[in-house]
Design an enzyme around this catalytic site. Sequence first.
Site, PDB file in Angstrom:
ATOM      1  N   GLU A 139       6.753   8.158  -4.205  1.00 16.05           N
ATOM      2  CA  GLU A 139       5.496   8.969  -4.977  1.00 16.05           C
ATOM      3  C   GLU A 139       5.601  10.283  -4.731  1.00 16.05           C
ATOM      4  O   GLU A 139       6.215  11.084  -4.043  1.00 16.05           O
ATOM      5  CB  GLU A 139       4.165   8.550  -3.840  1.00 16.05           C
ATOM      6  CG  GLU A 139       3.951   6.986  -3.833  1.00 16.05           C
ATOM      7  CD  GLU A 139       2.867   6.791  -2.761  1.00 16.05           C
ATOM      8  OE1 GLU A 139       2.256   6.030  -3.277  1.00 16.05           O
ATOM      9  OE2 GLU A 139       2.829   7.235  -1.442  1.00 16.05           O
TER      10      GLU A 139
ATOM     11  N   ASP B 292       3.093   0.381   2.267  1.00 13.03           N
ATOM     12  CA  ASP B 292       3.083  -0.926   1.795  1.00 13.03           C
ATOM     13  C   ASP B 292       4.051  -1.686   2.321  1.00 13.03           C
ATOM     14  O   ASP B 292       3.860  -3.040   2.755  1.00 13.03           O
ATOM     15  CB  ASP B 292       3.073  -0.935   0.383  1.00 13.03           C
ATOM     16  CG  ASP B 292       1.700  -0.260  -0.304  1.00 13.03           C
ATOM     17  OD1 ASP B 292       0.250  -0.706   0.026  1.00 13.03           O
ATOM     18  OD2 ASP B 292       1.678   0.924  -0.820  1.00 13.03           O
TER      19      ASP B 292
END
Length: 395
Positions: free
Chosen positions: A150, A166
């Site tokens: 990210e 995640d």
Amino acid sequence: MFRLRKMLVAAVAGLVVATGLTVSGPAPEAAAVPDTIPFTITNDSGRAEPIYIYNLGTELSSGRLGYADASGTFHAWPAGGNPPVPAPDASIPGPAAGGSVTIQLPKFSGRVYFSVGEKLNFALTPDGLVQPAVQNPSDPNRDILFNWSEYTLNDAGLWINSTQVDMFTVPYTVGVEEQNGTVRTTGELKPGGYSAVFDAVTDAGWGNLVHTDQNGTPLRVLSPGHGVGTGDVPADAMADYIDRVWEHYRSNTLTVVPIAHEPDNVYRGTVEGDVMNFTDASGAVVTSFQKPDTDSVFGCHKHLDAPNDQVRGPLSRTLCAGFNRTTLLTNSQQPDPDNSQFYQDAVTNHYARAIHEQMVDGKAYAFAFDDVGAHESLVHDGDPAAAFMTLAPAD
């Protein structure tokens, strides 16, 4: 302040992402950062399969959702459908084994995905892009080996991380090169660290979080934040610790300084019934938290919701970190800066513990607010010359 915001909307096959990383703080006086910077992906994984790269997110100048091609040119997503319709192929050919490919990162807030051997399946709804959600057994990406980083690139610089919020899967490092040539990296596993994470999670009794392919080869470890919902982690996995914390603070006070650069901004929490009330310096109650459950702790949501404000959000982030790191009984001054004291309780986030233990620099993004106290795997530079991602061996 750097803040990880995942504004996710449930969709049929995965997640519709409204935004990725955002950066809050004073606006810069001038745009020192160019419109794009070079981003080099190197394949040191030892894998011979083809690699596919995707750069997906929000164009900061317009707020539009879309993808960037290898040159950094933005392409808005077309309209989606219900049921979801296939998204345009946004893949960029990645590096062969031992090689590198350089693309351009635009001023974006989003993710750089990479997949091994197969292209990923993305779809579009009227609300946006449906991204992989492998906690769903019917997700078409379930048996594909992939991961992502990210990042946000804006006029104030680049923030880029390696994330395990995640799942933990095919390893990689990220880094930034400063204008003076200095390079800083994060996300590097210790030798043997990849297998050690799988083993540690299994040894802790959370082996159902391990996903394998049809041949039985491990693909990933799902985070317990998803594992509660899938039944792969007991719904009461943290209940004993939560009970002990709540009982402790019936007769003790939890002191929280949630914002590091505001040391005089102090809140104090005590439990009455099933509620922890926090007071400010005047003694006024500023917010209250219902006793959380395991899902609230692992997901840092529900009873530990963290709105983007200056009081409840920072307090919730600190509580969430303290619960996951199990430091709330050993230190009544939070956040606890001493990572040697993290994950020491028998009831803890074993997934986060295992990942942090195997990182060379000890830093990881193993749960949503792992950045509390700057223990996250993040690099930032206000005027980056370049950035990079290196795919590492899974040993």
